[in-house]
Scaffold this motif. Sequence first.
Motif, mmCIF file in Angstrom:
data_model
loop_
_atom_site.group_PDB
_atom_site.id
_atom_site.type_symbol
_atom_site.label_atom_id
_atom_site.label_comp_id
_atom_site.label_asym_id
_atom_site.label_seq_id
_atom_site.Cartn_x
_atom_site.Cartn_y
_atom_site.Cartn_z
ATOM 1 N N HIS A 205 0.854 -1.189 0.000
ATOM 2 C CA HIS A 205 0.000 0.000 0.000
ATOM 3 C C HIS A 205 0.885 1.232 0.000
ATOM 4 O O HIS A 205 1.817 1.327 0.806
ATOM 5 C CB HIS A 205 -0.915 0.008 1.233
ATOM 6 C CG HIS A 205 -1.989 1.055 1.171
ATOM 7 N ND1 HIS A 205 -3.293 0.773 0.857
ATOM 8 C CD2 HIS A 205 -1.944 2.403 1.358
ATOM 9 C CE1 HIS A 205 -4.007 1.887 0.864
ATOM 10 N NE2 HIS A 205 -3.203 2.895 1.176
ATOM 11 N N ASP A 230 -1.966 4.497 -3.905
ATOM 12 C CA ASP A 230 -3.258 4.159 -3.317
ATOM 13 C C ASP A 230 -3.930 5.361 -2.680
ATOM 14 O O ASP A 230 -5.120 5.594 -2.853
ATOM 15 C CB ASP A 230 -3.083 3.054 -2.262
ATOM 16 C CG ASP A 230 -2.560 1.771 -2.875
ATOM 17 O OD1 ASP A 230 -3.276 1.185 -3.705
ATOM 18 O OD2 ASP A 230 -1.429 1.375 -2.546
ATOM 19 N N THR A 231 -3.148 6.142 -1.912
ATOM 20 C CA THR A 231 -3.717 7.247 -1.142
ATOM 21 C C THR A 231 -2.823 8.463 -1.218
ATOM 22 O O THR A 231 -1.598 8.354 -1.118
ATOM 23 C CB THR A 231 -3.880 6.841 0.344
ATOM 24 O OG1 THR A 231 -4.663 5.659 0.432
ATOM 25 C CG2 THR A 231 -4.547 7.945 1.145
ATOM 26 N N ARG A 247 -9.279 11.608 -7.645
ATOM 27 C CA ARG A 247 -10.257 10.573 -7.331
ATOM 28 C C ARG A 247 -10.805 9.935 -8.596
ATOM 29 O O ARG A 247 -11.127 8.736 -8.603
ATOM 30 C CB ARG A 247 -11.372 11.172 -6.478
ATOM 31 C CG ARG A 247 -10.897 11.529 -5.069
ATOM 32 C CD ARG A 247 -11.958 12.251 -4.256
ATOM 33 N NE ARG A 247 -11.482 12.500 -2.889
ATOM 34 C CZ ARG A 247 -12.078 13.305 -2.030
ATOM 35 N NH1 ARG A 247 -13.178 13.972 -2.382
ATOM 36 N NH2 ARG A 247 -11.585 13.469 -0.814
ATOM 37 N N ARG A 252 -7.388 7.371 -3.791
ATOM 38 C CA ARG A 252 -8.070 7.863 -2.601
ATOM 39 C C ARG A 252 -7.351 9.123 -2.132
ATOM 40 O O ARG A 252 -6.145 9.109 -1.887
ATOM 41 C CB ARG A 252 -8.044 6.800 -1.505
ATOM 42 C CG ARG A 252 -8.680 7.258 -0.199
ATOM 43 C CD ARG A 252 -8.472 6.216 0.890
ATOM 44 N NE ARG A 252 -8.965 6.691 2.180
ATOM 45 C CZ ARG A 252 -8.693 6.097 3.339
ATOM 46 N NH1 ARG A 252 -7.933 5.006 3.364
ATOM 47 N NH2 ARG A 252 -9.179 6.573 4.469
ATOM 48 N N THR A 253 -8.076 10.227 -2.018
ATOM 49 C CA THR A 253 -7.461 11.495 -1.650
ATOM 50 C C THR A 253 -8.078 11.995 -0.346
ATOM 51 O O THR A 253 -9.285 12.223 -0.278
ATOM 52 C CB THR A 253 -7.660 12.542 -2.766
ATOM 53 O OG1 THR A 253 -7.215 11.990 -4.005
ATOM 54 C CG2 THR A 253 -6.874 13.809 -2.454
ATOM 55 N N THR A 254 -7.256 12.142 0.670
ATOM 56 C CA THR A 254 -7.690 12.580 1.982
ATOM 57 C C THR A 254 -7.148 13.971 2.237
ATOM 58 O O THR A 254 -5.949 14.214 2.111
ATOM 59 C CB THR A 254 -7.206 11.609 3.072
ATOM 60 O OG1 THR A 254 -7.639 10.291 2.761
ATOM 61 C CG2 THR A 254 -7.742 12.006 4.428
#
Length: 261
Positions: A205, A230-231, A247, A252-254
């Motif tokens: 990941h 992944d992020t 996205r 995955r965007t935080t």
Amino acid sequence: MADGRRDARISMMLGLLTRRGEVRVRLLPAVLRVSEATVRRDLAVMEERGLIRRSYGKITAVRPGAELPVGLRRSQHVEAKRRIGALASALIPRRPLTVALGGGSTVAFVARSLAGRPGLTVVTNGLETAGSLMSRQKVEVVLTGGTARPLSDDLVGRAAVQTLRSYRFDYAVVGADGISPEAGLTRFSPHAAEIDRVMLERAEHVIVVVDSSKFGRVRTAAIAGLDAVDTVVTDSRVAPETVAALRGRGVRTTVVLVPSG
């Protein structure tokens, strides 16, 4: 502390030069809220470091958009990086894991948040990252060998690559000097990009930590496309359309909220 304040002022001046191209020296005391004598000393340090050129009461950057020394990068976007680091560390499960952490000022904040976690084995090429992890004596730290880059606190080269290739990682956390949907992740240095690329290749990941100033920038050396990520963890100053584009590519965007000002 005095050096930290000076580096923050230098970072501010370099930011002004990036936006304006040139800045009049007589305006700097009011902008920086310091005396003329302090400005003169700061400009002398910048000239000594080869960052600026002075002429006719104005300053210009010697190498606009070039990689800054790590001491200056630490003083930029500090609150955003602190919050990004805390959020990114929270995405890593609390169980025994093997994690790769890159170098760089934002990843160092991830390391600070992970320092108290038992059960982690962290492999890193970042000297500051390793120091942050070792402060609590909870994490097993493996520091790669390699050659220290002059502008950074990172180790690069064959020894670093060989160390990384001897592991499989549950998570890898890296930064970037530029990120865009088209060019993916990029670095100023091809040697640093090679290290990040190996970390990504060896991880289950991948988390990328970047403050919003890195978006839309493309640097010389490619790390990987966004399909390897992944992020992405960034701050709330990033444009909403940029988040939507990431996205839309399955990343995955935080976003962590950073107060204005």
